[in-house]
Design an enzyme around this catalytic site. Structure first.
Site, PDB file in Angstrom:
ATOM      1  N   ASP A 254       0.985  -1.091   0.106  1.00 58.81           N
ATOM      2  CA  ASP A 254      -0.078   0.200  -0.092  1.00 58.81           C
ATOM      3  C   ASP A 254       0.903   1.118   0.149  1.00 58.81           C
ATOM      4  O   ASP A 254       2.085   1.434   0.861  1.00 58.81           O
ATOM      5  CB  ASP A 254      -0.861  -0.089   1.187  1.00 58.81           C
ATOM      6  CG  ASP A 254      -2.271  -0.921   1.043  1.00 58.81           C
ATOM      7  OD1 ASP A 254      -2.160  -1.666   0.315  1.00 58.81           O
ATOM      8  OD2 ASP A 254      -3.050  -0.878   1.980  1.00 58.81           O
ATOM      9  N   HIS A 303       0.133   0.877   7.406  1.00 58.30           N
ATOM     10  CA  HIS A 303       0.281   2.459   6.996  1.00 58.30           C
ATOM     11  C   HIS A 303       0.926   3.205   8.135  1.00 58.30           C
ATOM     12  O   HIS A 303       0.635   3.100   9.221  1.00 58.30           O
ATOM     13  CB  HIS A 303      -1.212   3.074   6.800  1.00 58.30           C
ATOM     14  CG  HIS A 303      -1.633   2.082   5.624  1.00 58.30           C
ATOM     15  ND1 HIS A 303      -3.270   2.476   5.451  1.00 58.30           N
ATOM     16  CD2 HIS A 303      -1.608   1.171   4.995  1.00 58.30           C
ATOM     17  CE1 HIS A 303      -3.665   1.730   4.529  1.00 58.30           C
ATOM     18  NE2 HIS A 303      -2.502   1.075   3.972  1.00 58.30           N
ATOM     19  N   CYS A 407      -4.481  10.481   5.306  1.00 54.72           N
ATOM     20  CA  CYS A 407      -5.006   9.336   4.405  1.00 54.72           C
ATOM     21  C   CYS A 407      -6.015   9.602   3.364  1.00 54.72           C
ATOM     22  O   CYS A 407      -5.886   9.174   2.264  1.00 54.72           O
ATOM     23  CB  CYS A 407      -5.588   8.325   5.461  1.00 54.72           C
ATOM     24  SG  CYS A 407      -4.643   7.679   6.607  1.00 54.72           S
TER      25      CYS A 407
END
EC number: 2.1.4.1
Length: 423
Positions: A254, A303, A407
């Site tokens: 990611d 993340h 985000c």
């Protein structure tokens, strides 16, 4: 870049035609002349084709719409996600490994269905207000296409429904004038890139580089189907041992596991980013950029930007609950390590996909302006002590979908140049 080699009828071709004409006499002279003229026409056409090919390899325009090297240069253009039609992902092994056990019944009950309607409506309103404030601050805002994420899809390896187009930071990363699509690691996010293709194609046509990382099959072999998760203690032990739900079967990552500081880019091995994915990025970005692996005392690494958020040249927010094992690298380089205060979000507020530490998941508009949650007064005061003015926006309901300001955005263009902050 694929090149087309040009074939030209040169002097030898002309000599051959002349020889044929003299041997066959005047009866075929006309044919020879027509053939020679045809050869010349083909040559001219070939040259024109080469000119078109050369045009395709022209340097990028100076006004390229995509240009960002770090997390803090003055922000000019940003992609902001959408909460519309967001769906609860099916409760698969990779989702279980990235969520907390108190929410597992929610996923088991609602997987494949929309998130609660009232909550989504509030999140949509919050993000619209966020977009309006960004525009008032002089930032150009782009939005992904609305998509119905409840539609079921099937590949040769799995079937699933979607998630959302809410978090562009998860799927897109801008490095210089290149926008890179991450391959992702959740099956529910396999087709998430579709929401951003309209925007990316526009950037590409206007001069940006566009790269799509290798798309994983997301076959069963990518996941440890027997990944043992029963408690936070289990997670701590597994993470400390370097064991994650994703295997090294194929590259996956990611984009939100990477954070940029000029020539140096930092990344963590997490539940969604494996070493093969990191190595692909390292090779792809070399030699202009250096990719460094960092790790944290984190039971659920997924993340980096609510754990380690670089907010300026030589300035980083470091989560006190998840200390960085390589923090001396930054201290030796003269960086200032800032410990953010404990977030004050209520315990009963639903956070289906994240922790309270979204309070530090902030978006820098430049070195002296930061977008921060209007409810998080302690971190507002921290920024003010650092000489950074706060732009306050409430996105509590949007937080429930798994992200803060960092985000929910992908900074497409910041006014700055490539520099090194570690040499």
């Amino acid at each position: 870049m694929l090149r087309v080699r040009c074939l030209r009828g040169g002097s030898r071709g002309a000599e051959a035609l002349h020889y044929i004409g003299s041997r066959l006499g005047r009866t075929v002279t006309g044919w020879v002349q027509r053939t020679f003229q045809s050869t010349q026409a083909a040559t001219a056409s070939s040259r024109n084709s080469c000119a078109a090919d050369d045009k395709a390899t022209d340097p990028l325009p100076k006004d390229c719409p995509v240009s960002s090297f770090n997390e803090w240069d003055p922000l000019e253009e940003v992609i902001v996600g959408r909460a519309e039609n967001a769906c609860v992902p099916p409760f698969t092994v990779e989702v279980k490994a990235n969520t907390y056990d108190k929410h597992w019944p929610f996923y088991q009950k609602y997987g494949g269905s929309y998130f609660p309607k009232d909550h989504l409506q509030k999140a949509v309103a919050e993000i619209e207000e966020m977009c309006n404030i960004l525009k008032m601050e002089g930032v150009t805002v782009r939005r992904p296409d609305p998509i119905d994420w409840s539609l079921k899809y099937k590949t040769p390896d799995f079937e699933s429904t979607g998630l959302y187009g809410a978090m562009p930071r998860d799927i897109l990363i801008v490095v210089g004038n290149e926008i890179i699509e991450a391959p992702m690691a959740w099956r529910a996010r396999f087709f998430e890139y579709r929401a951003y293709r309209t925007i990316i194609k526009d950037y590409f046509r206007r001069g940006a580089k566009w790269t799509t990382a290798p798309k994983p099959t997301m076959a069963d072999e990518l996941y440890d189907q027997d990944y043992p998760i029963h408690s936070v203690e289990d997670r701590h032990k597994l993470a400390a041992q370097g064991k994650f739900v994703t295997t090294e079967f194929e590259p996956c990552f990611d984009a939100a596991d990477f954070i940029r500081a000029g020539r140096d880019i930092f990344v963590q091995r997490s539940q969604v980013t494996n070493y093969m994915g990191i190595e692909w990025m390292r090779k792809h970005l070399a030699p202009d950029y250096r990719v460094h692996i960092v790790s944290f005392k984190d039971p659920n690494p997924m993340h980096i930007d609510a754990t380690f958020n670089i907010i300026g040249p030589g300035l980083v927010l470091s989560n006190p609950d998840r200390p960085c094992h390589q923090i001396d690298l930054f201290k030796k380089a003269g960086w200032t390590i800032v410990t953010p205060p404990t977030p004050i979000i209520p315990d009963d507020h639903p956070l289906w996909m994240s922790s309270k530490w979204l309070s530090m998941n902030v978006l820098m508009l430049d070195e002296k302006r930061v977008m921060v949650d209007a409810n998080e007064v302690p971190i507002q005061k921290m920024f003010e002590k650092l000489g950074i003015s706060t732009i306050k926006v409430s996105i509590r309901n949007a937080n429930s979908l798994g992200g803060g300001f960092h985000c929910w955005t992908c900074d497409v263009r910041r006014r700055g140049t490539l520099q090194s902050y570690f040499d």
